[in-house]
Design an enzyme around this catalytic site. Structure first.
Site, PDB file in Angstrom:
ATOM      1  N   ASP A  13       0.805  -1.226   0.000  1.00 28.10           N
ATOM      2  CA  ASP A  13       0.000   0.000   0.000  1.00 28.10           C
ATOM      3  C   ASP A  13       0.840   1.278   0.000  1.00 28.10           C
ATOM      4  O   ASP A  13       0.424   2.303   0.536  1.00 28.10           O
ATOM      5  CB  ASP A  13      -0.971   0.022   1.206  1.00 28.10           C
ATOM      6  CG  ASP A  13      -1.885  -1.184   1.216  1.00 28.10           C
ATOM      7  OD1 ASP A  13      -2.242  -1.658   0.125  1.00 28.10           O
ATOM      8  OD2 ASP A  13      -2.243  -1.638   2.322  1.00 28.10           O
ATOM      9  N   LYS A  16       1.829   2.096  -5.033  1.00 28.78           N
ATOM     10  CA  LYS A  16       2.375   1.488  -6.267  1.00 28.78           C
ATOM     11  C   LYS A  16       1.445   1.740  -7.454  1.00 28.78           C
ATOM     12  O   LYS A  16       1.894   1.998  -8.556  1.00 28.78           O
ATOM     13  CB  LYS A  16       2.574  -0.034  -6.079  1.00 28.78           C
ATOM     14  CG  LYS A  16       3.569  -0.385  -4.988  1.00 28.78           C
ATOM     15  CD  LYS A  16       3.683  -1.883  -4.783  1.00 28.78           C
ATOM     16  CE  LYS A  16       2.414  -2.504  -4.244  1.00 28.78           C
ATOM     17  NZ  LYS A  16       2.056  -2.085  -2.889  1.00 28.78           N
ATOM     18  N   ALA A  39      -4.002  -7.905  -3.765  1.00 29.84           N
ATOM     19  CA  ALA A  39      -3.560  -6.541  -4.041  1.00 29.84           C
ATOM     20  C   ALA A  39      -4.753  -5.616  -4.199  1.00 29.84           C
ATOM     21  O   ALA A  39      -5.815  -6.028  -4.672  1.00 29.84           O
ATOM     22  CB  ALA A  39      -2.731  -6.524  -5.320  1.00 29.84           C
ATOM     23  N   GLY A  40      -4.552  -4.375  -3.824  1.00 26.12           N
ATOM     24  CA  GLY A  40      -5.552  -3.333  -4.064  1.00 26.12           C
ATOM     25  C   GLY A  40      -4.792  -2.086  -4.453  1.00 26.12           C
ATOM     26  O   GLY A  40      -4.144  -1.466  -3.613  1.00 26.12           O
ATOM     27  N   HIS A  41      -4.790  -1.773  -5.743  1.00 27.33           N
ATOM     28  CA  HIS A  41      -4.006  -0.639  -6.233  1.00 27.33           C
ATOM     29  C   HIS A  41      -4.947   0.476  -6.681  1.00 27.33           C
ATOM     30  O   HIS A  41      -5.771   0.275  -7.567  1.00 27.33           O
ATOM     31  CB  HIS A  41      -3.106  -1.083  -7.393  1.00 27.33           C
ATOM     32  CG  HIS A  41      -2.074  -2.103  -6.984  1.00 27.33           C
ATOM     33  ND1 HIS A  41      -1.214  -2.702  -7.857  1.00 27.33           N
ATOM     34  CD2 HIS A  41      -1.762  -2.603  -5.764  1.00 27.33           C
ATOM     35  CE1 HIS A  41      -0.426  -3.535  -7.199  1.00 27.33           C
ATOM     36  NE2 HIS A  41      -0.751  -3.499  -5.928  1.00 27.33           N
ATOM     37  N   GLN A 223       1.940  -6.041  -3.229  1.00 22.53           N
ATOM     38  CA  GLN A 223       2.417  -6.219  -1.861  1.00 22.53           C
ATOM     39  C   GLN A 223       3.719  -5.421  -1.644  1.00 22.53           C
ATOM     40  O   GLN A 223       3.873  -4.379  -2.243  1.00 22.53           O
ATOM     41  CB  GLN A 223       2.600  -7.709  -1.514  1.00 22.53           C
ATOM     42  CG  GLN A 223       1.300  -8.477  -1.355  1.00 22.53           C
ATOM     43  CD  GLN A 223       0.647  -8.882  -2.673  1.00 22.53           C
ATOM     44  OE1 GLN A 223       1.299  -9.470  -3.533  1.00 22.53           O
ATOM     45  NE2 GLN A 223      -0.614  -8.575  -2.850  1.00 22.53           N
ATOM     46  N   THR A 238       3.065 -12.646   2.606  1.00 16.50           N
ATOM     47  CA  THR A 238       2.209 -13.254   1.608  1.00 16.50           C
ATOM     48  C   THR A 238       2.957 -14.480   1.048  1.00 16.50           C
ATOM     49  O   THR A 238       4.031 -14.820   1.533  1.00 16.50           O
ATOM     50  CB  THR A 238       1.797 -12.233   0.517  1.00 16.50           C
ATOM     51  OG1 THR A 238       0.770 -12.831  -0.279  1.00 16.50           O
ATOM     52  CG2 THR A 238       2.970 -11.818  -0.368  1.00 16.50           C
ATOM     53  N   LYS A 330       3.000  10.203  -0.540  1.00 15.16           N
ATOM     54  CA  LYS A 330       2.215  10.700   0.591  1.00 15.16           C
ATOM     55  C   LYS A 330       2.990  11.656   1.490  1.00 15.16           C
ATOM     56  O   LYS A 330       2.743  11.719   2.695  1.00 15.16           O
ATOM     57  CB  LYS A 330       1.622   9.518   1.386  1.00 15.16           C
ATOM     58  CG  LYS A 330       0.693   8.653   0.523  1.00 15.16           C
ATOM     59  CD  LYS A 330      -0.110   7.668   1.315  1.00 15.16           C
ATOM     60  CE  LYS A 330      -1.566   8.016   1.345  1.00 15.16           C
ATOM     61  NZ  LYS A 330      -2.464   6.984   1.827  1.00 15.16           N
ATOM     62  N   ASP A 332       2.648  14.718   1.496  1.00 12.76           N
ATOM     63  CA  ASP A 332       1.652  15.705   1.929  1.00 12.76           C
ATOM     64  C   ASP A 332       1.028  15.349   3.278  1.00 12.76           C
ATOM     65  O   ASP A 332       0.668  16.229   4.055  1.00 12.76           O
ATOM     66  CB  ASP A 332       0.542  15.831   0.863  1.00 12.76           C
ATOM     67  CG  ASP A 332      -0.065  14.480   0.493  1.00 12.76           C
ATOM     68  OD1 ASP A 332       0.699  13.572   0.097  1.00 12.76           O
ATOM     69  OD2 ASP A 332      -1.299  14.310   0.621  1.00 12.76           O
TER      70      ASP A 332
HETATM   71  P1  GDP Z   1      -0.795   0.338  -3.497  1.00 16.21           P
HETATM   72  O1  GDP Z   1      -1.407  -0.921  -3.015  1.00 16.21           O
HETATM   73  O2  GDP Z   1       0.675   0.411  -3.242  1.00 16.21           O
HETATM   74  O3  GDP Z   1      -1.135   0.668  -4.924  1.00 16.21           O
HETATM   75  O4  GDP Z   1      -1.435   1.507  -2.618  1.00 16.21           O
HETATM   76  P2  GDP Z   1      -3.002   1.666  -2.232  1.00 16.21           P
HETATM   77  O5  GDP Z   1      -3.733   2.118  -3.428  1.00 16.21           O
HETATM   78  O6  GDP Z   1      -3.474   0.463  -1.512  1.00 16.21           O
HETATM   79  O7  GDP Z   1      -2.917   2.807  -1.140  1.00 16.21           O
HETATM   80  C1  GDP Z   1      -2.358   4.058  -1.407  1.00 16.21           C
HETATM   81  C2  GDP Z   1      -3.436   5.133  -1.159  1.00 16.21           C
HETATM   82  O8  GDP Z   1      -2.812   6.396  -1.089  1.00 16.21           O
HETATM   83  C3  GDP Z   1      -4.450   5.247  -2.263  1.00 16.21           C
HETATM   84  O9  GDP Z   1      -5.689   5.626  -1.722  1.00 16.21           O
HETATM   85  C4  GDP Z   1      -3.898   6.354  -3.155  1.00 16.21           C
HETATM   86  O10 GDP Z   1      -4.910   7.040  -3.885  1.00 16.21           O
HETATM   87  C5  GDP Z   1      -3.291   7.251  -2.121  1.00 16.21           C
HETATM   88  N1  GDP Z   1      -2.109   8.008  -2.561  1.00 16.21           N
HETATM   89  C6  GDP Z   1      -1.112   7.622  -3.398  1.00 16.21           C
HETATM   90  N2  GDP Z   1      -0.142   8.560  -3.426  1.00 16.21           N
HETATM   91  C7  GDP Z   1      -0.541   9.566  -2.602  1.00 16.21           C
HETATM   92  C8  GDP Z   1       0.046  10.809  -2.184  1.00 16.21           C
HETATM   93  O11 GDP Z   1       1.148  11.170  -2.574  1.00 16.21           O
HETATM   94  N3  GDP Z   1      -0.654  11.537  -1.279  1.00 16.21           N
HETATM   95  C9  GDP Z   1      -1.872  11.150  -0.795  1.00 16.21           C
HETATM   96  N4  GDP Z   1      -2.466  11.930   0.079  1.00 16.21           N
HETATM   97  N5  GDP Z   1      -2.448   9.991  -1.172  1.00 16.21           N
HETATM   98  C10 GDP Z   1      -1.786   9.222  -2.047  1.00 16.21           C
HETATM   99  P1  IMO Z   2      -0.965  -4.185  -2.232  1.00 13.89           P
HETATM  100  O1  IMO Z   2      -0.515  -4.724  -3.557  1.00 13.89           O
HETATM  101  C1  IMO Z   2      -0.970  -4.653   2.075  1.00 13.89           C
HETATM  102  C2  IMO Z   2      -0.962  -8.749   3.607  1.00 13.89           C
HETATM  103  C3  IMO Z   2      -2.183  -9.213   4.360  1.00 13.89           C
HETATM  104  C4  IMO Z   2      -1.546 -10.173   5.343  1.00 13.89           C
HETATM  105  C5  IMO Z   2      -0.453 -10.823   4.496  1.00 13.89           C
HETATM  106  C6  IMO Z   2      -0.862 -12.166   3.879  1.00 13.89           C
HETATM  107  O2  IMO Z   2      -2.245  -3.442  -2.282  1.00 13.89           O
HETATM  108  O3  IMO Z   2       0.133  -3.425  -1.580  1.00 13.89           O
HETATM  109  P2  IMO Z   2      -2.434 -12.821   1.851  1.00 13.89           P
HETATM  110  O4  IMO Z   2      -3.880 -12.562   1.605  1.00 13.89           O
HETATM  111  O5  IMO Z   2      -1.532 -12.270   0.789  1.00 13.89           O
HETATM  112  O6  IMO Z   2      -2.134 -14.253   2.139  1.00 13.89           O
HETATM  113  O7  IMO Z   2      -2.106 -12.043   3.215  1.00 13.89           O
HETATM  114  O8  IMO Z   2      -0.151  -9.902   3.458  1.00 13.89           O
HETATM  115  N1  IMO Z   2      -1.226  -8.227   2.259  1.00 13.89           N
HETATM  116  C7  IMO Z   2      -1.180  -6.926   1.937  1.00 13.89           C
HETATM  117  N2  IMO Z   2      -0.982  -5.834   2.706  1.00 13.89           N
HETATM  118  N3  IMO Z   2      -1.111  -4.524   0.738  1.00 13.89           N
HETATM  119  C8  IMO Z   2      -1.276  -5.593  -0.044  1.00 13.89           C
HETATM  120  O9  IMO Z   2      -1.299  -5.504  -1.383  1.00 13.89           O
HETATM  121  C9  IMO Z   2      -1.369  -6.864   0.538  1.00 13.89           C
HETATM  122  N4  IMO Z   2      -1.549  -8.121   0.080  1.00 13.89           N
HETATM  123  C10 IMO Z   2      -1.449  -8.941   1.128  1.00 13.89           C
HETATM  124  O10 IMO Z   2      -2.838  -8.146   5.007  1.00 13.89           O
HETATM  125  O11 IMO Z   2      -0.912  -9.443   6.359  1.00 13.89           O
HETATM  126 MG    MG Z   3      -2.937  -1.585  -1.791  1.00  6.54          MG
END
Ligand code: GDP
Ligand code: IMO
Ligand code: MG
Length: 427
Positions: A13, A16, A39-41, A223, A238, A330, A332
């Site tokens: 998170d 990416k 994953a949640g991007h 991840q 993971t 982040k 900011d």
């Molecule tokens: P990922 O899994 O690495 O792609 O990250 P996630 O999407 O799970 O979480 C990152 C969160 O931060 C998302 O809600 C993005 O929209 C947000 N985000 C990314 N870059 C920035 C930043 O520079 N500043 C702020 N405030 N939010 C950001």
């Molecule tokens: P992105 O790509 C944050 C964590 C889970 C748990 C561990 C194992 O959005 O960064 P799993 O379901 O993979 O067997 O869980 O890994 N985890 C993540 N944490 N971001 C992720 O993906 C994750 N994918 C798995 O919370 O601790």
């Molecule tokens: Mg994520």
């Protein structure tokens, strides 16, 4: 031409999705190489927010080729839902390819993930319950079903019957649960398959040929480094290799094919799920980071644990990924703190550790050693260059570079594409 692997430098998170989308503008190919819909991007384009789980974050540009690599585990139902969700918003899958060597994640994997976590009780991993661990376990046990198997009806029927029977034994014998019907699973997969059949190909050849033609390829990690099965806080990890080496294994190109290794780091640290997190803040600072940074999971909605930047894990990520550059996201979110802390080492039984230890028992005893830096009050979310950042924010970035021993090439000051400061071009 360039090939860049983008990896999470912490526990996932890190942003990416945002950075992949930003860099994808200059890429021809975006390749996911491991993980699944754990994953949640998040990608924000204008007023629209996209949450991608299986599909590479390059999909939002019309002309990019997107690959789901062999290192992934793919739940066909989730893939179809994701594709249809995008289609409903005007995004087509014209140039999406799925490796015939990627593994198929099926309903019994999800059920087993849930049951294993329940059985572990207090010792649970805190997985996303998306079936990731059981699907990779099948792969390593040499009993998985691959995407290419779905194209041969007899092969698929045989493998599915065997696999379902074997998982039903565990579900029944260990958890006293009703098993799955392989024919029902098959019918559902076949329905999904109609929509993706032509996309299933030997993607290693495609990516290899693209690199030979001099096209730009971006490998998108899911991840993060500390969640890697090899290098993470095992067993709180993971089941795949998000680190840069995973891009080689999980996409079918050799190490000499990758030019740059880019680590994405939040300006602080978050973690979801259980496991060690030395700089975690349990009180006001942690709460402030969570609220200001909207730190709630994209996949499961869980509140993310928050803490200060940890340069010990930062240096570790530089080492195990061979990072050539770092991205800080982040920044900011840190506005408004009087002082900002950075962990520079861990105190362990009278000595200072500078390298991240393998032993969880040792990590538990480690006390982070913090350095404090003055913060800034200004809202930096509109900054277009480093020079526009307050001096204290610039000093913070310089300190991170020095501690991690890696140059920063991009600084993100908000979730949108135009909230991105580029110090060095990647393509
Ligand atoms: P990922 O899994 O690495 O792609 O990250 P996630 O999407 O799970 O979480 C990152 C969160 O931060 C998302 O809600 C993005 O929209 C947000 N985000 C990314 N870059 C920035 C930043 O520079 N500043 C702020 N405030 N939010 C950001
Ligand atoms: P992105 O790509 C944050 C964590 C889970 C748990 C561990 C194992 O959005 O960064 P799993 O379901 O993979 O067997 O869980 O890994 N985890 C993540 N944490 N971001 C992720 O993906 C994750 N994918 C798995 O919370 O601790
Ligand atoms: Mg994520």
């Amino acid at each position: 031409m360039s090939t860049v692997v983008l990896v999470g430098g912490q526990w996932g998170d890190e942003g990416k999705g945002k950075i992949t989308d930003f860099l994808a503008k200059q890429a021809d190919w975006v390749v996911r190489y491991q993980g699944g819909n754990n994953a949640g991007h998040t990608v924000i384009v204008g007023d629209e927010e996209f949450k991608l789980h299986l599909i590479p974050s390059g999909i939002l540009y019309k002309d990019k080729k997107c690959v789901l690599g062999n290192g992934m585990v793919i739940n066909p139902q989730v893939l179809i839902e994701e594709l249809e969700g995008l289609k409903a918003r005007g995004i087509e899958m014209a140039e999406l390819f799925i490796s015939d060597r990627a593994h198929v994640l099926l309903p019994y994997h999800c059920r087993l993930d849930e049951m294993k976590e329940e059985k572990l009780g207090e010792n649970k991993i805190g997985t996303t319950k998306r079936g990731i661990g059981p699907a990779y376990a099948d792969k390593v046990a040499r009993m998985g079903i691959r995407m290419g198997d779905l194209l041969d009806d007899e092969e698929f029927s045989d493998k599915l019957a065997q696999s379902t029977a074997s998982h039903n034994e565990v579900l029944d014998g260990v958890y006293h649960l009703k098993g799955f019907d392989d024919q029902e699973i098959k019918n559902a997969v076949e329905e999904d398959l109609k929509k993706i059949k032509s996309a299933i190909q030997d993607t290693s050849v495609m990516v290899y040929d693209a690199i030979k033609r001099g096209e730009n390829v971006l490998f998108e990690g899911a991840q993060g480094t500390l969640l890697d099965i090899e290098h993470g806080t095992y067993p709180y990890v993971t089941s795949s290799c998000p680190t840069a080496g995973g891009a080689v294994i999980g996409s079918g190109v050799g190490p000499t094919a990758i030019d740059k290794s880019l680590g994405i780091f939040k300006a602080y640290v978050t973690r979801v799920g259980e496991g060690p997190f030395p700089t975690e803040q349990f009180e006001a600072d942690g709460e402030s980071l969570r609220e200001k940074g909207h730190e709630y999971g994209v996949t499961t909605g869980r509140a993310r644990r928050c803490g200060w930047f940890d340069a010990v894990i930062g240096r570790y990520a530089v080492r195990v990924n061979g990072l050539s550059h770092a991205v800080i996201t982040k920044l900011d979110v840190l506005g408004g703190f009087d002082t900002i802390k950075i962990c520079t080492g861990y105190q362990y039984r009278g000595e200072i550790l500078r390298d991240f230890p393998a032993s969880l028992a040792k990590i538990k005893e480690c006390v982070p050693v913090y350095e404090e830096m003055p913060g800034w009050e200004e809202d930096i979310s509109g900054a277009k260059s480093i020079a526009e950042l307050p001096q204290n924010a610039q000093n913070y970035l310089k300190r991170l570079e020095k501690l991690m021993e890696v140059p920063i090439c991009i600084v993100s000051v908000g979730p949108n594409r135009d909230q991105t400061i580029v110090l060095e071009e990647m393509f």
